[in-house]
Design a protein around this motif. Structure first.
Motif, PDB file in Angstrom:
ATOM      1  N   VAL A 104      33.592  10.674  98.259  1.00 41.48           N
ATOM      2  CA  VAL A 104      34.491  11.702  98.798  1.00 41.48           C
ATOM      3  C   VAL A 104      35.893  11.509  98.219  1.00 41.48           C
ATOM      4  O   VAL A 104      36.554  12.464  97.843  1.00 41.48           O
ATOM      5  N   GLY A 105      36.343  10.263  98.112  1.00 40.99           N
ATOM      6  CA  GLY A 105      37.650   9.986  97.518  1.00 40.99           C
ATOM      7  C   GLY A 105      37.733  10.489  96.086  1.00 40.99           C
ATOM      8  O   GLY A 105      38.725  11.112  95.693  1.00 40.99           O
ATOM      9  N   ALA A 106      36.696  10.251  95.302  1.00 37.10           N
ATOM     10  CA  ALA A 106      36.674  10.724  93.920  1.00 37.10           C
ATOM     11  C   ALA A 106      36.699  12.252  93.874  1.00 37.10           C
ATOM     12  O   ALA A 106      37.392  12.850  93.042  1.00 37.10           O
ATOM     13  N   PHE A 107      35.963  12.882  94.777  1.00 34.77           N
ATOM     14  CA  PHE A 107      35.940  14.347  94.835  1.00 34.77           C
ATOM     15  C   PHE A 107      37.318  14.887  95.203  1.00 34.77           C
ATOM     16  O   PHE A 107      37.798  15.861  94.599  1.00 34.77           O
ATOM     17  N   LEU A 108      37.971  14.273  96.201  1.00 30.14           N
ATOM     18  CA  LEU A 108      39.314  14.705  96.597  1.00 30.14           C
ATOM     19  C   LEU A 108      40.293  14.551  95.437  1.00 30.14           C
ATOM     20  O   LEU A 108      41.129  15.422  95.198  1.00 30.14           O
ATOM     21  N   LEU A 109      40.175  13.450  94.722  1.00 37.92           N
ATOM     22  CA  LEU A 109      41.067  13.202  93.594  1.00 37.92           C
ATOM     23  C   LEU A 109      40.885  14.271  92.515  1.00 37.92           C
ATOM     24  O   LEU A 109      41.854  14.759  91.939  1.00 37.92           O
ATOM     25  N   TRP A 139      43.867   5.406 102.924  1.00 42.66           N
ATOM     26  CA  TRP A 139      44.726   4.907 103.987  1.00 42.66           C
ATOM     27  C   TRP A 139      44.016   3.793 104.756  1.00 42.66           C
ATOM     28  O   TRP A 139      44.478   2.679 104.809  1.00 42.66           O
ATOM     29  N   SER A 140      42.876   4.116 105.354  1.00 45.05           N
ATOM     30  CA  SER A 140      42.128   3.146 106.150  1.00 45.05           C
ATOM     31  C   SER A 140      40.746   3.716 106.431  1.00 45.05           C
ATOM     32  O   SER A 140      40.636   4.849 106.891  1.00 45.05           O
ATOM     33  N   GLY A 141      39.713   2.924 106.168  1.00 51.80           N
ATOM     34  CA  GLY A 141      38.360   3.407 106.435  1.00 51.80           C
ATOM     35  C   GLY A 141      38.123   4.751 105.778  1.00 51.80           C
ATOM     36  O   GLY A 141      38.330   4.912 104.582  1.00 51.80           O
ATOM     37  N   PRO A 142      37.710   5.757 106.580  1.00 53.27           N
ATOM     38  CA  PRO A 142      37.412   7.077 106.020  1.00 53.27           C
ATOM     39  C   PRO A 142      38.617   8.014 105.988  1.00 53.27           C
ATOM     40  O   PRO A 142      38.466   9.224 105.988  1.00 53.27           O
ATOM     41  N   VAL A 143      39.820   7.457 105.976  1.00 53.75           N
ATOM     42  CA  VAL A 143      41.041   8.259 106.003  1.00 53.75           C
ATOM     43  C   VAL A 143      41.799   8.102 104.687  1.00 53.75           C
ATOM     44  O   VAL A 143      42.009   6.979 104.222  1.00 53.75           O
ATOM     45  N   PHE A 144      42.210   9.240 104.128  1.00 61.63           N
ATOM     46  CA  PHE A 144      42.984   9.267 102.896  1.00 61.63           C
ATOM     47  C   PHE A 144      44.342   9.912 103.177  1.00 61.63           C
ATOM     48  O   PHE A 144      44.465  10.739 104.084  1.00 61.63           O
ATOM     49  N   LEU A 145      45.339   9.550 102.389  1.00 56.21           N
ATOM     50  CA  LEU A 145      46.653  10.177 102.448  1.00 56.21           C
ATOM     51  C   LEU A 145      46.869  10.893 101.130  1.00 56.21           C
ATOM     52  O   LEU A 145      46.722  10.300 100.059  1.00 56.21           O
ATOM     53  N   LEU A 146      47.214  12.159 101.216  1.00 57.75           N
ATOM     54  CA  LEU A 146      47.450  12.989 100.050  1.00 57.75           C
ATOM     55  C   LEU A 146      48.920  13.402 100.081  1.00 57.75           C
ATOM     56  O   LEU A 146      49.402  13.902 101.099  1.00 57.75           O
ATOM     57  N   GLY A 154      44.763  18.147  92.116  1.00 58.72           N
ATOM     58  CA  GLY A 154      45.763  18.615  91.165  1.00 58.72           C
ATOM     59  C   GLY A 154      46.765  17.518  90.862  1.00 58.72           C
ATOM     60  O   GLY A 154      46.382  16.397  90.547  1.00 58.72           O
ATOM     61  N   GLU A 155      48.043  17.819  91.003  1.00 61.35           N
ATOM     62  CA  GLU A 155      49.084  16.835  90.718  1.00 61.35           C
ATOM     63  C   GLU A 155      49.426  15.975  91.931  1.00 61.35           C
ATOM     64  O   GLU A 155      50.274  15.089  91.838  1.00 61.35           O
ATOM     65  N   ALA A 156      48.787  16.227  93.059  1.00 62.11           N
ATOM     66  CA  ALA A 156      49.043  15.421  94.253  1.00 62.11           C
ATOM     67  C   ALA A 156      48.507  14.004  94.038  1.00 62.11           C
ATOM     68  O   ALA A 156      47.625  13.777  93.216  1.00 62.11           O
ATOM     69  N   ILE A 157      49.055  13.077  94.775  1.00 63.67           N
ATOM     70  CA  ILE A 157      48.644  11.676  94.691  1.00 63.67           C
ATOM     71  C   ILE A 157      47.770  11.367  95.899  1.00 63.67           C
ATOM     72  O   ILE A 157      48.112  11.721  97.030  1.00 63.67           O
ATOM     73  N   LEU A 158      46.652  10.706  95.667  1.00 62.52           N
ATOM     74  CA  LEU A 158      45.717  10.370  96.736  1.00 62.52           C
ATOM     75  C   LEU A 158      45.697   8.861  96.945  1.00 62.52           C
ATOM     76  O   LEU A 158      45.603   8.099  95.995  1.00 62.52           O
ATOM     77  N   PHE A 197      58.453  17.893  99.314  1.00 58.78           N
ATOM     78  CA  PHE A 197      57.118  17.312  99.207  1.00 58.78           C
ATOM     79  C   PHE A 197      56.420  17.444 100.554  1.00 58.78           C
ATOM     80  O   PHE A 197      57.039  17.734 101.568  1.00 58.78           O
ATOM     81  N   TRP A 198      55.130  17.224 100.525  1.00 62.48           N
ATOM     82  CA  TRP A 198      54.324  17.285 101.733  1.00 62.48           C
ATOM     83  C   TRP A 198      53.341  16.129 101.737  1.00 62.48           C
ATOM     84  O   TRP A 198      53.085  15.510 100.696  1.00 62.48           O
ATOM     85  N   ALA A 199      52.815  15.837 102.900  1.00 60.16           N
ATOM     86  CA  ALA A 199      51.814  14.786 103.040  1.00 60.16           C
ATOM     87  C   ALA A 199      50.723  15.278 103.985  1.00 60.16           C
ATOM     88  O   ALA A 199      50.993  16.014 104.934  1.00 60.16           O
ATOM     89  N   ALA A 200      49.506  14.882 103.708  1.00 66.80           N
ATOM     90  CA  ALA A 200      48.374  15.271 104.547  1.00 66.80           C
ATOM     91  C   ALA A 200      47.423  14.086 104.692  1.00 66.80           C
ATOM     92  O   ALA A 200      47.158  13.376 103.719  1.00 66.80           O
ATOM     93  N   PHE A 201      46.959  13.875 105.912  1.00 60.83           N
ATOM     94  CA  PHE A 201      45.882  12.924 106.140  1.00 60.83           C
ATOM     95  C   PHE A 201      44.568  13.681 106.069  1.00 60.83           C
ATOM     96  O   PHE A 201      44.436  14.765 106.646  1.00 60.83           O
ATOM     97  N   VAL A 202      43.606  13.120 105.360  1.00 61.27           N
ATOM     98  CA  VAL A 202      42.278  13.717 105.223  1.00 61.27           C
ATOM     99  C   VAL A 202      41.282  12.681 105.736  1.00 61.27           C
ATOM    100  O   VAL A 202      41.221  11.563 105.220  1.00 61.27           O
ATOM    101  N   GLN A 203      40.528  13.055 106.763  1.00 61.61           N
ATOM    102  CA  GLN A 203      39.575  12.121 107.369  1.00 61.61           C
ATOM    103  C   GLN A 203      38.162  12.674 107.262  1.00 61.61           C
ATOM    104  O   GLN A 203      37.918  13.844 107.569  1.00 61.61           O
TER     105      GLN A 203
END
Length: 93
Positions: free
Chosen positions: A34-39, A50-57, A43-47, A5-11
């Protein structure tokens, strides 16, 4: 065998400036959009937010899959015109 598996922070870039331009409510709406767009593009990744404008994928696959997903989302956000103003994101794998 377990699949890697992999993980990515998206800010969201320039969030402080975007909050100044749009106000706190506009900034919150932008984060949600932006969160809805990322989701949609994850694909099958989980979003997660994380905090403020930061997401974990988090997704399954190897480094190449992680890179393709992360770069694809970064480019898609930059190209998207449905947001009220141009938006870019930074991604850290």
């Amino acid at each position: 065998l377990e699949e890697p598996f992999w993980a990515a922070f998206v800010q969201i870039d320039r969030m402080a400036a975007l909050n100044r331009e749009a106000g706190p409510e506009g900034g919150d709406r932008l984060i949600a959009d932006v969160g809805a767009f990322l989701l949609e593009g994850a694909g099958e990744a989980i979003l997660f937010r994380w905090s403020g404008p930061v997401f974990l994928l988090v997704g399954r696959g190897d480094r190449q899959a992680a890179w393709r997903t992360a770069e694809g989302l970064r480019a898609a956000v930059e190209a998207e015109r449905r947001f009220a103003r141009p938006i870019t994101v930074s991604v850290a794998l």
